[in-house]
Write an enzyme that holds these catalytic residues in place. Structure first.
Site, PDB file in Angstrom:
ATOM      1  CB  CYS A   3      76.510  64.123 -29.323  1.00 12.30           C
ATOM      2  SG  CYS A   3      75.581  65.133 -30.465  1.00 12.30           S
ATOM      3  CB  CYS A   6      79.439  66.566 -30.535  1.00 14.09           C
ATOM      4  SG  CYS A   6      78.394  67.724 -29.623  1.00 14.09           S
ATOM      5  CG  ASP A  29      68.639  63.993 -42.569  1.00 15.04           C
ATOM      6  OD1 ASP A  29      68.235  64.516 -41.520  1.00 15.04           O
ATOM      7  OD2 ASP A  29      68.670  62.754 -42.753  1.00 15.04           O
ATOM      8  CG  HIS A  45      75.692  68.523 -26.950  1.00 13.24           C
ATOM      9  ND1 HIS A  45      75.463  67.471 -27.804  1.00 13.24           N
ATOM     10  CD2 HIS A  45      74.971  68.262 -25.836  1.00 13.24           C
ATOM     11  CE1 HIS A  45      74.642  66.606 -27.222  1.00 13.24           C
ATOM     12  NE2 HIS A  45      74.336  67.061 -26.025  1.00 13.24           N
ATOM     13  CG  ASN A  85      61.287  66.241 -35.487  1.00 16.81           C
ATOM     14  OD1 ASN A  85      60.163  66.683 -35.737  1.00 16.81           O
ATOM     15  ND2 ASN A  85      62.008  65.611 -36.393  1.00 16.81           N
ATOM     16  N   GLY A  91      59.279  62.438 -32.453  1.00 15.79           N
ATOM     17  CA  GLY A  91      60.210  61.482 -33.057  1.00 15.79           C
ATOM     18  C   GLY A  91      61.649  61.932 -33.060  1.00 15.79           C
ATOM     19  CB  THR A  93      66.348  59.954 -33.816  1.00 15.89           C
ATOM     20  OG1 THR A  93      66.754  60.819 -34.876  1.00 15.89           O
ATOM     21  CG2 THR A  93      65.008  59.317 -34.148  1.00 15.89           C
ATOM     22  CG  HIS A  98      68.758  68.385 -35.324  1.00 14.51           C
ATOM     23  ND1 HIS A  98      68.781  67.658 -34.145  1.00 14.51           N
ATOM     24  CD2 HIS A  98      67.855  67.768 -36.120  1.00 14.51           C
ATOM     25  CE1 HIS A  98      67.942  66.636 -34.245  1.00 14.51           C
ATOM     26  NE2 HIS A  98      67.362  66.680 -35.437  1.00 14.51           N
ATOM     27  CG  HIS A 100      64.803  68.161 -39.662  1.00 14.93           C
ATOM     28  ND1 HIS A 100      65.319  66.987 -40.141  1.00 14.93           N
ATOM     29  CD2 HIS A 100      64.609  67.973 -38.335  1.00 14.93           C
ATOM     30  CE1 HIS A 100      65.431  66.115 -39.151  1.00 14.93           C
ATOM     31  NE2 HIS A 100      65.011  66.690 -38.037  1.00 14.93           N
TER      32      HIS A 100
HETATM   33  P1  AMP Z   1      65.488  64.085 -35.509  1.00 15.58           P
HETATM   34  O1  AMP Z   1      64.636  62.883 -35.772  1.00 15.58           O
HETATM   35  O2  AMP Z   1      64.754  65.394 -35.622  1.00 15.58           O
HETATM   36  O3  AMP Z   1      66.252  63.952 -34.215  1.00 15.58           O
HETATM   37  O4  AMP Z   1      66.509  64.125 -36.712  1.00 15.58           O
HETATM   38  C1  AMP Z   1      67.751  63.497 -36.725  1.00 15.58           C
HETATM   39  C2  AMP Z   1      68.180  63.503 -38.163  1.00 15.58           C
HETATM   40  O5  AMP Z   1      69.581  63.269 -38.209  1.00 15.58           O
HETATM   41  C3  AMP Z   1      67.512  62.417 -39.012  1.00 15.58           C
HETATM   42  O6  AMP Z   1      66.798  63.018 -40.084  1.00 15.58           O
HETATM   43  C4  AMP Z   1      68.696  61.571 -39.496  1.00 15.58           C
HETATM   44  O7  AMP Z   1      68.530  61.102 -40.804  1.00 15.58           O
HETATM   45  C5  AMP Z   1      69.857  62.553 -39.378  1.00 15.58           C
HETATM   46  N1  AMP Z   1      71.166  61.965 -39.197  1.00 15.58           N
HETATM   47  C6  AMP Z   1      71.534  61.013 -38.296  1.00 15.58           C
HETATM   48  N2  AMP Z   1      72.857  60.718 -38.415  1.00 15.58           N
HETATM   49  C7  AMP Z   1      73.336  61.522 -39.420  1.00 15.58           C
HETATM   50  C8  AMP Z   1      74.620  61.687 -40.029  1.00 15.58           C
HETATM   51  N3  AMP Z   1      75.680  60.984 -39.644  1.00 15.58           N
HETATM   52  N4  AMP Z   1      74.730  62.597 -41.031  1.00 15.58           N
HETATM   53  C9  AMP Z   1      73.661  63.299 -41.439  1.00 15.58           C
HETATM   54  N5  AMP Z   1      72.430  63.192 -40.910  1.00 15.58           N
HETATM   55  C10 AMP Z   1      72.256  62.305 -39.913  1.00 15.58           C
HETATM   56 ZN    ZN Z   2      76.176  67.147 -29.669  1.00 13.10          ZN
END
Ligand code: AMP
Ligand code: ZN
Length: 115
Positions: A3, A6, A29, A45, A85, A91, A93, A98, A100
Site C-alpha cells: 500500500c 502505508c 495529493d 490501514h 471515494n 473511482g 484507486t 482516505h 480528499h
Molecule cells: P482515490 O482515487 O480516492 O483512491 O484517491 C487516490 C489519490 O491518491 C489520488 O488523488 C492520487 O493522486 C493520490 N496519490 C497516489 N499516490 C500518491 C502519492 N505517492 N502521494 C500523494 N498522493 C498520491
Molecule cells: Zn495502507
C-alpha cells in the site's frame, strides 16, 4: 505491504507530511484536482468505510474534527470540500481509506447526471 499510503506512513516512500497525530497524517495529493488538494489518511490501514471498527470510527471522528483547527496552516479559511471515494463507481484507486480535502478556490458542484 504494497500500500502506497502505508509506505508513505513508514517513510519507505518520501512525501512531505504536513500534519501528523496519533490517528492520521495529512499530505499533498501528488496529482492535485484543485488549487489546494490534501489527503487525510488514517494511520491504520483499512480499505473501506465498511471495514471500520468502532475504534477506527472514533479515530476518524477525531480526525475530521481536527481539520478546522488546521484551517490556517492548510489555507482552508474560505471553505473546503471533503470527499471519500468508495469503490469502482467512485473511482477509488488507493485502497487505504482516505479523505480528499479540496480548497483554495470556489469549488463547483457538477451535476454528474448531465455528463
Ligand atoms: P482515490 O482515487 O480516492 O483512491 O484517491 C487516490 C489519490 O491518491 C489520488 O488523488 C492520487 O493522486 C493520490 N496519490 C497516489 N499516490 C500518491 C502519492 N505517492 N502521494 C500523494 N498522493 C498520491
Ligand atoms: Zn495502507
Amino acid at each position: 505491504m504494497s500500500c502506497i499510503f502505508c509506505k508513505i506512513n513508514n517513510g519507505e516512500v518520501p512525501s512531505e507530511i504536513l500534519y501528523r497525530d496519533e490517528d492520521m497524517f495529512i499530505i499533498k495529493d501528488i496529482d492535485p484536482k484543485a488549487n489546494k488538494h490534501y489527503l487525510m489518511i488514517p494511520t491504520k490501514h483499512y480499505k473501506l468505510i465498511s471495514d471500520m471498527t468502532d475504534e477506527d470510527a472514533d479515530a476518524f471522528a477525531r480526525s475530521i474534527r481536527k481539520i478546522p483547527t488546521l484551517s490556517k496552516e492548510l489555507g482552508l479559511e474560505n471553505g473546503y470540500r471533503l470527499i471519500i471515494n468508495q469503490g469502482d463507481d467512485a473511482g477509488q484507486t488507493v485502497f487505504h481509506l482516505h479523505v480528499h480535502i479540496l480548497a483554495g478556490q470556489p469549488l463547483d458542484f457538477p451535476d454528474l447526471k448531465k455528463q
